[in-house]
Motif scaffolding. Structure first.
Motif, PDB file in Angstrom:
ATOM      1  N   ALA A 115       4.572  -3.120   0.969  1.00  0.00           N
ATOM      2  CA  ALA A 115       4.742  -1.636   0.729  1.00  0.00           C
ATOM      3  C   ALA A 115       4.084  -0.875   1.819  1.00  0.00           C
ATOM      4  CB  ALA A 115       3.731  -1.405  -0.618  1.00  0.00           C
ATOM      5  N   PHE A 156       6.130   1.882   4.025  1.00  0.00           N
ATOM      6  CA  PHE A 156       5.864   3.335   3.873  1.00  0.00           C
ATOM      7  C   PHE A 156       5.663   3.698   5.428  1.00  0.00           C
ATOM      8  CE2 PHE A 156       2.417   6.674   3.786  1.00  0.00           C
ATOM      9  CZ  PHE A 156       2.994   7.301   2.935  1.00  0.00           C
ATOM     10  N   GLN A 167       9.114   4.175   6.672  1.00  0.00           N
ATOM     11  CA  GLN A 167       9.947   5.425   6.173  1.00  0.00           C
ATOM     12  C   GLN A 167       9.287   6.869   6.916  1.00  0.00           C
ATOM     13  OE1 GLN A 167       9.145   5.489   1.899  1.00  0.00           O
ATOM     14  NE2 GLN A 167      10.668   3.931   1.482  1.00  0.00           N
ATOM     15  N   MET A 189      -2.500   6.978   4.150  1.00  0.00           N
ATOM     16  CA  MET A 189      -1.979   6.607   2.996  1.00  0.00           C
ATOM     17  C   MET A 189      -2.869   6.059   2.085  1.00  0.00           C
ATOM     18  SD  MET A 189       0.517   3.193   2.494  1.00  0.00           S
ATOM     19  CE  MET A 189       1.255   2.821   0.964  1.00  0.00           C
ATOM     20  N   ARG A 225       1.117  11.353   1.215  1.00  0.00           N
ATOM     21  CA  ARG A 225       1.854  10.705   0.415  1.00  0.00           C
ATOM     22  C   ARG A 225       3.284  10.726   0.832  1.00  0.00           C
ATOM     23  NH1 ARG A 225       0.315  15.898  -3.465  1.00  0.00           N
ATOM     24  NH2 ARG A 225       0.670  16.712  -1.192  1.00  0.00           N
TER      25      ARG A 225
END
Lengths: 351, 351
Positions: free
Chosen positions: B118, B122, B125, B244, B268
């Motif tokens: 994850a 993140f 992204q 994060m 976020r």
């Protein structure tokens, strides 16, 4: 508005009149308090307004007594001060269970129905730690986070605020927990006996959850979730809002992370709450440490069968020759202690 | 201290003297700037101090040229202004790759070596979104988060700051990424060629990562992790710190959540960064959209073989008759698009 501390001056006739006024049609909490202020007393208001009859009140009182319950009327000495201070304080609460819990400092723990295992574990850990410190733990008896918080604080003190009447078991799957709280904790309801838990009752219930509490802890609030309503009520009522952070990639934390961005307190553990609220002092009864749920024998058997390699729970039940329920309870206790990890396919391992 | 904007006044002799001073024993960045201030120029300092010989500088310059690299000396027009402003600005940087990236607004993305899927997703992204918006993405070429950030910004612009000399490939497993950045992005190093990446070089490197950047984004920082040093540097340098959030039950987020508690910006998505930094304007070169890494044929084959049921990557390779590396790249691209989920046992499924 009357001050809760003047409650001793409320005689039994005035108390009964308040019940009649509270149970009258079109009288919500705000109207109730406005009528009291306008007429000077509920007795005077009952003279002037078409209120519920004395007989109806007696009937509900008897039905409540049959559940070993009682009314707690705004102005009663037992009425909790933090809730009494609100302009929309519930005029009357039905209470079943240990009403002495209402004198305790309270902390709410609320969150997702469809909660992750991690969220439920965090809720359980917080409820247990803060319960031991003396807080009564308040929640809404929903699935998921609410249930985990109640279960972990059953021994130290738990308060469930229902959206329907106090005799309405909702959700039905939580019937055993409802019964356990009636016996060992405290059930509260603003709605009259028999009132179903309709949708619009939940936001009203949420303001009581926060209104009873020094702070509200939010665990796994998705965008537009009910827990955000409770958090907003808490902020409006001047109560602290504590939030468990989570991954931005997990939609169960979208509302939670938004709350933190908006100023709520990022909460990593019970100490983050205690460092803001301080240790509770006005405990009216000694706090038991949570009891071991199962006998030592069951726990020992399950522990012996467990190890760092994931094992199916079904296999544990067979191997230990202990009931599935007993195994589940031992596993829950281990989990709350942070000693158990759960895996896919209903497998568990020791950490 | 000199102002980087006066760089045009630095002649080639002074520039060479700065290189000699910078490469001298016992001359760190602070001493370098103090010597410049005290003697008025590096040339004057070289007259008075025992500095590295001209011959040594020529030797390193040739070795760097053999890697198609160049020195960027404090005062050079190409020296990035945000770094130049610091009292301990690197006196000289070795640069291999596209030095034009140094004129871009930069954003650092750093985090755990042992990152979760994850966390890496993140990082990818964010790097991709902010790269498309025009930020050059800066990181440290470590395993995990750093590598994910570099990979996702290779096409739009990525800058890797090394702890050792620019010819030192570290960690060895990132050799391919090191080579790809040398070709398509930019490698930077403060240490001389040949200097091994010793432990004490990493915190020094971290101050350059943050010093180049308008902000540092921290993803999965455990307690006492190196990313916290970068975050502290950023705060001391007046740069924004974006973090994060993650579960308090996951030790990979212990440092991250502490940073948010201490005032860092809970992040976020890319918008949380853009809303603080604004869109970059001074882009000196057009930004390409990230290219499809593999040919459409490979992608189509892998997509056809994938579905919502987890499938072993090995099986995909066999079934698609495409190389393992090509499958891995297609999977990475799908993952960065949020279309792929990874499961235990090296299995993947479409979302």
């Amino acid at each position: 508005m009357f001050d809760g501390s003047l409650a001793a001056e409320v005689d039994s006739a005035e108390r009964r009149a308040r019940l009649r006024l509270a149970r009258s049609k079109r009288v919500g909490p705000v109207t109730f308090h406005e009528a009291l202020a306008h007429f000077g007393s509920a007795r005077a208001a009952c003279h002037e307004l078409a209120t519920t009859s004395e007989a109806d009140i007696v009937r509900e009182e008897k039905a409540l007594a049959a559940l070993s319950g009682q009314f707690i009327v705004w102005g009663d000495p037992a009425y909790p001060a933090p809730l009494a201070a609100l302009s929309d304080a519930a005029p009357v609460l039905s209470a079943v269970g240990d009403a002495a819990l209402l004198a305790r400092p309270m902390l709410a723990i609320v969150g997702a129905r469809k909660a992750s295992l991690a969220g439920r574990r965090f809720a359980g850990q917080l409820a247990q730690s803060l319960g031991i410190q003396g807080f009564a733990i308040v929640s809404g008896l929903a699935h998921g986070i609410d249930a985990a918080a109640h279960e972990a604080s059953l021994a130290s003190g738990t308060v469930a605020v229902l959206a329907g009447g106090i005799d309405q078991v909702y959700p039905p799957q939580n019937a055993a927990l409802h019964a356990a709280i009636a016996e060992r904790g405290l059930l509260l309801a603003e709605a009259p006996l028999g009132a179903p838990p309709v949708a619009r009752a939940f936001p009203r219930r949420n303001r009581i959850v926060s209104g009873l509490s020094q702070g509200v802890t939010v665990i796994e609030a998705a965008a537009r979730s009910g827990s955000l309503i409770t958090a907003r009520c808490a902020a409006e009522q001047g109560r602290e809002v504590f939030v468990m952070p989570g991954s931005p990639l997990d939609p169960r934390y979208a509302g939670s992370n938004d709350l933190i961005r908006d100023g709520a307190i990022l909460t990593r553990d019970a100490n983050d709450i205690l460092s803001v609220l301080g240790l509770p002092h006005s405990t009216s009864q000694p706090i038991e440490r949570p009891q071991k749920i199962r006998s030592g024998t069951d726990t020992a058997k399950v522990l012996e069968a467990l190890g760092p390699t994931p094992t199916a729970v079904d296999e544990l039940v067979r191997r230990c020759q202990v009931s599935a329920a007993a195994v589940a309870e031992v596993l829950l206790a281990l989990e709350l202690d942070g000693r158990l990890e759960r895996h896919r396919g209903n497998c568990v391992s020791l950490i």
